[in-house]
Structure formats: structure tokens, C-alpha cells
Design a protein around this motif. Structure first.
Motif, PDB file in Angstrom:
ATOM      1  N   ASP A  53       0.829  -1.208   0.000  1.00 58.70           N
ATOM      2  CA  ASP A  53       0.000   0.000   0.000  1.00 58.70           C
ATOM      3  C   ASP A  53       0.868   1.264   0.000  1.00 58.70           C
ATOM      4  OD1 ASP A  53      -2.303  -1.499  -0.063  1.00 58.70           O
ATOM      5  OD2 ASP A  53      -2.657  -1.390   2.104  1.00 58.70           O
ATOM      6  N   LEU A  54       1.965   1.245   0.737  1.00 58.10           N
ATOM      7  CA  LEU A  54       2.886   2.385   0.718  1.00 58.10           C
ATOM      8  C   LEU A  54       3.484   2.573  -0.675  1.00 58.10           C
ATOM      9  CD1 LEU A  54       4.857   1.992   4.085  1.00 58.10           C
ATOM     10  CD2 LEU A  54       3.136   3.720   3.530  1.00 58.10           C
ATOM     11  N   ALA A  55       3.852   1.463  -1.305  1.00 57.62           N
ATOM     12  CA  ALA A  55       4.469   1.525  -2.628  1.00 57.62           C
ATOM     13  C   ALA A  55       3.480   1.977  -3.686  1.00 57.62           C
ATOM     14  CB  ALA A  55       5.066   0.170  -2.993  1.00 57.62           C
ATOM     15  N   VAL A  56       2.231   1.535  -3.588  1.00 59.77           N
ATOM     16  CA  VAL A  56       1.196   1.982  -4.531  1.00 59.77           C
ATOM     17  C   VAL A  56       1.050   3.498  -4.460  1.00 59.77           C
ATOM     18  CG1 VAL A  56      -1.281   1.965  -4.998  1.00 59.77           C
ATOM     19  CG2 VAL A  56      -0.086  -0.183  -4.578  1.00 59.77           C
ATOM     20  N   GLU A  57       0.971   4.008  -3.249  1.00 59.63           N
ATOM     21  CA  GLU A  57       0.833   5.456  -3.055  1.00 59.63           C
ATOM     22  C   GLU A  57       2.031   6.195  -3.641  1.00 59.63           C
ATOM     23  OE1 GLU A  57       0.332   8.696   0.615  1.00 59.63           O
ATOM     24  OE2 GLU A  57       0.420   6.543   1.022  1.00 59.63           O
ATOM     25  N   SER A  58       3.227   5.666  -3.401  1.00 62.50           N
ATOM     26  CA  SER A  58       4.440   6.310  -3.900  1.00 62.50           C
ATOM     27  C   SER A  58       4.489   6.328  -5.423  1.00 62.50           C
ATOM     28  CB  SER A  58       5.679   5.583  -3.354  1.00 62.50           C
ATOM     29  OG  SER A  58       6.862   6.090  -3.939  1.00 62.50           O
ATOM     30  N   LEU A  59       4.263   5.182  -6.052  1.00 62.01           N
ATOM     31  CA  LEU A  59       4.352   5.113  -7.505  1.00 62.01           C
ATOM     32  C   LEU A  59       3.261   5.936  -8.178  1.00 62.01           C
ATOM     33  CD1 LEU A  59       6.436   2.908  -6.842  1.00 62.01           C
ATOM     34  CD2 LEU A  59       5.575   1.622  -8.789  1.00 62.01           C
ATOM     35  N   ARG A  60       2.095   5.998  -7.591  1.00 61.91           N
ATOM     36  CA  ARG A  60       1.022   6.817  -8.180  1.00 61.91           C
ATOM     37  C   ARG A  60       1.365   8.297  -8.124  1.00 61.91           C
ATOM     38  NH1 ARG A  60      -4.365   3.583  -5.983  1.00 61.91           N
ATOM     39  NH2 ARG A  60      -4.461   2.095  -7.731  1.00 61.91           N
ATOM     40  N   ARG A  61       2.233   8.669  -7.220  1.00 60.68           N
ATOM     41  CA  ARG A  61       2.659  10.066  -7.116  1.00 60.68           C
ATOM     42  C   ARG A  61       3.964  10.326  -7.873  1.00 60.68           C
ATOM     43  NH1 ARG A  61       1.442  11.578  -0.724  1.00 60.68           N
ATOM     44  NH2 ARG A  61      -0.838  11.370  -0.847  1.00 60.68           N
ATOM     45  N   GLY A  62       4.416   9.335  -8.642  1.00 63.14           N
ATOM     46  CA  GLY A  62       5.628   9.518  -9.440  1.00 63.14           C
ATOM     47  C   GLY A  62       6.898   9.037  -8.780  1.00 63.14           C
ATOM     48  N   GLY A  63       6.791   8.392  -7.607  1.00 62.43           N
ATOM     49  CA  GLY A  63       7.966   7.901  -6.912  1.00 62.43           C
ATOM     50  C   GLY A  63       8.477   6.583  -7.473  1.00 62.43           C
ATOM     51  N   ARG A  64       9.503   6.066  -6.829  1.00 59.97           N
ATOM     52  CA  ARG A  64      10.094   4.801  -7.243  1.00 59.97           C
ATOM     53  C   ARG A  64      10.303   3.904  -6.026  1.00 59.97           C
ATOM     54  NH1 ARG A  64      15.346   5.374 -10.784  1.00 59.97           N
ATOM     55  NH2 ARG A  64      16.019   6.731  -9.084  1.00 59.97           N
ATOM     56  N   VAL A  65      10.462   2.622  -6.305  1.00 56.83           N
ATOM     57  CA  VAL A  65      10.805   1.638  -5.276  1.00 56.83           C
ATOM     58  C   VAL A  65      12.259   1.247  -5.482  1.00 56.83           C
ATOM     59  CG1 VAL A  65      10.410  -0.702  -4.413  1.00 56.83           C
ATOM     60  CG2 VAL A  65       8.462   0.748  -5.032  1.00 56.83           C
ATOM     61  N   HIS A  66      13.039   1.286  -4.413  1.00 55.36           N
ATOM     62  CA  HIS A  66      14.453   0.919  -4.466  1.00 55.36           C
ATOM     63  C   HIS A  66      14.695  -0.297  -3.566  1.00 55.36           C
ATOM     64  CE1 HIS A  66      15.763   4.860  -6.239  1.00 55.36           C
ATOM     65  NE2 HIS A  66      14.654   5.254  -5.640  1.00 55.36           N
ATOM     66  N   TYR A  67      15.340  -1.312  -4.109  1.00 50.74           N
ATOM     67  CA  TYR A  67      15.796  -2.453  -3.319  1.00 50.74           C
ATOM     68  C   TYR A  67      17.280  -2.273  -2.999  1.00 50.74           C
ATOM     69  CZ  TYR A  67      11.713  -5.191  -5.034  1.00 50.74           C
ATOM     70  OH  TYR A  67      10.460  -5.658  -5.339  1.00 50.74           O
ATOM     71  N   PHE A  68      17.679  -2.644  -1.792  1.00 51.00           N
ATOM     72  CA  PHE A  68      19.088  -2.646  -1.409  1.00 51.00           C
ATOM     73  C   PHE A  68      19.420  -3.989  -0.760  1.00 51.00           C
ATOM     74  CE2 PHE A  68      17.857   1.809  -1.358  1.00 51.00           C
ATOM     75  CZ  PHE A  68      18.898   2.425  -2.040  1.00 51.00           C
ATOM     76  N   GLY A  69      20.473  -4.634  -1.250  1.00 49.22           N
ATOM     77  CA  GLY A  69      20.864  -5.910  -0.666  1.00 49.22           C
ATOM     78  C   GLY A  69      22.282  -6.277  -1.021  1.00 49.22           C
ATOM     79  N   ALA A  70      22.829  -7.228  -0.292  1.00 51.60           N
ATOM     80  CA  ALA A  70      24.176  -7.744  -0.545  1.00 51.60           C
ATOM     81  C   ALA A  70      24.099  -9.256  -0.653  1.00 51.60           C
ATOM     82  CB  ALA A  70      25.127  -7.340   0.591  1.00 51.60           C
ATOM     83  N   GLY A  71      25.006  -9.851  -1.413  1.00 52.75           N
ATOM     84  CA  GLY A  71      25.045 -11.296  -1.537  1.00 52.75           C
ATOM     85  C   GLY A  71      23.768 -11.852  -2.141  1.00 52.75           C
ATOM     86  N   THR A  72      23.283 -12.958  -1.568  1.00 53.33           N
ATOM     87  CA  THR A  72      22.059 -13.587  -2.065  1.00 53.33           C
ATOM     88  C   THR A  72      20.883 -12.618  -2.051  1.00 53.33           C
ATOM     89  OG1 THR A  72      22.750 -15.794  -1.349  1.00 53.33           O
ATOM     90  CG2 THR A  72      20.401 -15.450  -1.657  1.00 53.33           C
ATOM     91  N   SER A  73      20.763 -11.842  -0.989  1.00 59.21           N
ATOM     92  CA  SER A  73      19.651 -10.892  -0.886  1.00 59.21           C
ATOM     93  C   SER A  73      19.680  -9.892  -2.030  1.00 59.21           C
ATOM     94  CB  SER A  73      19.712 -10.153   0.456  1.00 59.21           C
ATOM     95  OG  SER A  73      19.551 -11.050   1.536  1.00 59.21           O
ATOM     96  N   GLY A  74      20.858  -9.382  -2.350  1.00 59.40           N
ATOM     97  CA  GLY A  74      20.985  -8.426  -3.439  1.00 59.40           C
ATOM     98  C   GLY A  74      20.699  -9.049  -4.786  1.00 59.40           C
ATOM     99  N   ARG A  75      21.140 -10.286  -4.982  1.00 61.78           N
ATOM    100  CA  ARG A  75      20.882 -10.964  -6.263  1.00 61.78           C
ATOM    101  C   ARG A  75      19.396 -11.211  -6.456  1.00 61.78           C
ATOM    102  NH1 ARG A  75      25.405 -13.791  -4.130  1.00 61.78           N
ATOM    103  NH2 ARG A  75      27.316 -13.062  -5.128  1.00 61.78           N
ATOM    104  N   LEU A  76      18.704 -11.598  -5.393  1.00 58.91           N
ATOM    105  CA  LEU A  76      17.252 -11.801  -5.489  1.00 58.91           C
ATOM    106  C   LEU A  76      16.548 -10.491  -5.820  1.00 58.91           C
ATOM    107  CD1 LEU A  76      16.744 -14.182  -2.437  1.00 58.91           C
ATOM    108  CD2 LEU A  76      16.521 -14.784  -4.853  1.00 58.91           C
ATOM    109  N   ALA A  77      17.033  -9.389  -5.253  1.00 61.42           N
ATOM    110  CA  ALA A  77      16.453  -8.083  -5.546  1.00 61.42           C
ATOM    111  C   ALA A  77      16.641  -7.722  -7.013  1.00 61.42           C
ATOM    112  CB  ALA A  77      17.092  -7.024  -4.653  1.00 61.42           C
ATOM    113  N   VAL A  78      17.832  -7.982  -7.550  1.00 58.11           N
ATOM    114  CA  VAL A  78      18.110  -7.679  -8.951  1.00 58.11           C
ATOM    115  C   VAL A  78      17.190  -8.490  -9.857  1.00 58.11           C
ATOM    116  CG1 VAL A  78      19.833  -7.902 -10.780  1.00 58.11           C
ATOM    117  CG2 VAL A  78      20.493  -6.949  -8.568  1.00 58.11           C
ATOM    118  N   ILE A  79      17.020  -9.773  -9.544  1.00 55.50           N
ATOM    119  CA  ILE A  79      16.139 -10.629 -10.347  1.00 55.50           C
ATOM    120  C   ILE A  79      14.717 -10.079 -10.347  1.00 55.50           C
ATOM    121  CG2 ILE A  79      15.028 -12.896 -10.444  1.00 55.50           C
ATOM    122  CD1 ILE A  79      17.676 -14.078  -9.411  1.00 55.50           C
ATOM    123  N   ASP A  80      14.218  -9.712  -9.171  1.00 60.11           N
ATOM    124  CA  ASP A  80      12.841  -9.249  -9.075  1.00 60.11           C
ATOM    125  C   ASP A  80      12.642  -7.973  -9.889  1.00 60.11           C
ATOM    126  OD1 ASP A  80      10.244  -9.832  -7.540  1.00 60.11           O
ATOM    127  OD2 ASP A  80      10.511  -7.694  -7.222  1.00 60.11           O
TER     128      ASP A  80
END
Length: 298
Positions: A53-80
Motif C-alpha cells: 500500500d505504501l508503494a502503490v501510493e508512492s508510484l502513483r505520485r511519481g515515486g520509485r521503489v528501491h531495493y538494497f541488498g548484498a550477496g544472495t539478498s541483493g541478487r534476489l532483488a536484482v532478479i525481481d
């Protein structure tokens, strides 16, 4: 013994004799642990919904979603993030920042995850109103925490996806999704249950986000455009399923829409020319159902 401060690093009492078992029994042991993961994810769905719900509100207002991760977590973020444009036609709105950059995707760079300043620098393009999501199995990776602190200072809303429900950093973010995956089959190998749980959460989060933004119609991918002959054939099939009309009619509408599936769909269902369908979609922020409702009440 399980480390209550870092549960993913604990020793799993159910897999102590792992290296003495025949191949099939090892696989069964791994599978029996994996079976627990969906239930762990089910327990945090209210927090995932809050983040959507927070992300919907942000993107509808022109914002973006940023993922931050390292190792496996970062690779999963890149894939998504990488899979959203071809599936939902959303470009540059969900971006992934992986500690160490592209080179660390294929070969681990161990020291970058401890660099909080690097995380802060990677968050330089986070803007006020954006959503910054840190992904860290331990719930305390310095790179991720540095990125989240810097993002919050810029006025972004923040979230943490971890496999440490009791991390002390859960209270530092707007939403903490704490997955109780427990100790791994191999102690500390968080590419296993922790990675699987994280992937499920990211799948659920980003897919639901796209649904809420109107990038689907029913359960059909209608935000994919006809960029080649293979896609055109698929999209004509999607249009026939969505409208009940014949393939020739749907292909003609797709041609009139310049290969834009949503425009073709609104044109067909709303019984309007492609130009009017385009305007309706623009007024509805791209949502097919809302565009059709606008046409009906116009």
C-alpha cells in the motif's frame, strides 16, 4: 544451539547427521525444511500488504521503489526488479542496488556488505516520497542499514525484509517484514530457506503492487506490448481470452493500438477507437478497469 540474535546462523538440530545419509535422504531432509517456508511467509502477509500500500501510493505520485541488498539478498532483488519490465511494462520504477555493483552478481565480493558508507552512496538517487526496501537475512547488514538511513534522511519511506524477526533494527524502519525461517540445513547458508522466503516475499510484493496499479486485467498480463512476432501471437491470445472475441478482431485492434495491449483491450471492451482508449487509460493512470469505468460513465 540457535543464536536468538541471529537465528539464521544457528545450528539446525534436525540436520545434524546430514553428511551420513544417502543422497535421497539428504534431499528429503532439505525438502522437509523447505516445506516450512510458505507458512513463514503467510505469517507476515499483513506487513507485506502494508508495504504494498505504501508503494502503490508512492508510484502513483511519481515515486520509485528501491531495493538494497548484498550477496544472495541483493541478487534476489536484482532478479525481481529485472523481471518487472517484460512482465508488466514498468520501466525504471522498481530498481535494485546490489552491494559491489554488477561484478558482485556473478562473483561474491565479501567486504562490501560491511560498508555502510557504500550503502549510503548507492542511495544517492533515492528521492523524497520514494520507497527504500532493505533486504538482509541477518537483519543487520551494514550496507543495507546505511542505505536505509540515507534514504530516510531524504524523506523516503523505508522497509526491511529480514529472516531475523527480533533484529534491533526492525524499529528503525516504517515496515519490518521479519521472516522466522530459523536455522538452515547447512548452518548459515542463507541462500536456502532464507533465500526462498525472501524470493516468495519479493514475488508477492511486486506482483501485488503491479496488480494494484492496474497492470493486469483479471489474471492476464495486459501490460506487455507486441515487440516481436512471438509476443504478438501471445497478446492476440490474451485479448481473445479477455474479450471473448475472435483472433482476427483482436489482432486488428492490436494493430490499431500500435501494439499496446491495454489500449487494444480498452478499445475492444469499451467499443471506442484506440485514440479514445489511450486517453481513458491516461486519465486512469494506466488501469484497465478504471479506464473502462470512466468510459461507461462519460
Amino acid at each position: 544451539m540457535i543464536d536468538v540474535d541471529l537465528p539464521t546462523e544457528g545450528r539446525n538440530p534436525r540436520t545434524l547427521d546430514l553428511d551420513t545419509l544417502p543422497t535421497l535422504d539428504v534431499l528429503r531432509m532439505i525438502n522437509s525444511e523447505d516445506v516450512t517456508v510458505p507458512l513463514v511467509v503467510a505469517a507476515v502477509l499483513p506487513q507485506v500488504a502494508e508495504l504494498v500500500d505504501l508503494a502503490v501510493e508512492s508510484l502513483r505520485r511519481g515515486g520509485r521503489v528501491h531495493y538494497f541488498g548484498a550477496g544472495t539478498s541483493g541478487r534476489l532483488a536484482v532478479i525481481d526488479a529485472a523481471e518487472l519490465p517484460p512482465t508488466f511494462g514498468v520501466w525504471g520504477r522498481v530498481v535494485a542496488h546490489h552491494a559491489g555493483g554488477p561484478g558482485a552478481l556473478q562473483q561474491a565480493v565479501s567486504d562490501v556488505e560491511d560498508d555502510a558508507d557504500l550503502g549510503a552512496r548507492d542511495a544517492a538517487d533515492v528521492a523524497c516520497g520514494d520507497i527504500a526496501i532493505g533486504i538482509a537475512a541477518s537483519g543487520r547488514t551494514p550496507y543495507v542499514l546505511g542505505a536505509l538511513r540515507a534514504s530516510a534522511a531524504r524523506g523516503a519511506r523505508t522497509a526491511l525484509i529480514s529472516c531475523n524477526p527480533h533484529t534491533p533494527h526492525g524499529g528503525d524502519v516504517d515496515v519490518h517484514i521479519g521472516l522466522a525461517t530459523g536455522p538452515e540445513v547447512i548452518s548459515g547458508s542463507t541462500r536456502m530457506k532464507a533465500g526462498t522466503a525472501t524470493k516468495l516475499v519479493l514475488n508477492s510484493f511486486s506482483t501485488t503492487l503491479m496488480v494494484r496499479l492496474g497492470r493486469t486485467y483479471s489474471n492476464l498480463m495486459v501490460s506487455v506490448n507486441a515487440l516481436n512476432s512471438k509476443l504478438r501471437t501471445r497478446l492476440v491470445r490474451i485479448l481473445t481470452e479477455a474479450t471473448g472475441m475472435d483472433a482476427a478482431t483482436c489482432e486488428a485492434a492490436l494493430n490499431e493500438a500500435g501494439g499496446n495491449t491495454r489500449v487494444a483491450l480498452v478499445s475492444l471492451l469499451g467499443e471506442v477507437p484506440a485514440a479514445r482508449a489511450t486517453t481513458a487509460l491516461e486519465e486512469a493512470d494506466g488501469g484497465v478497469r478504471e479506464a473502462l469505468q470512466r468510459l461507461r460513465t462519460a
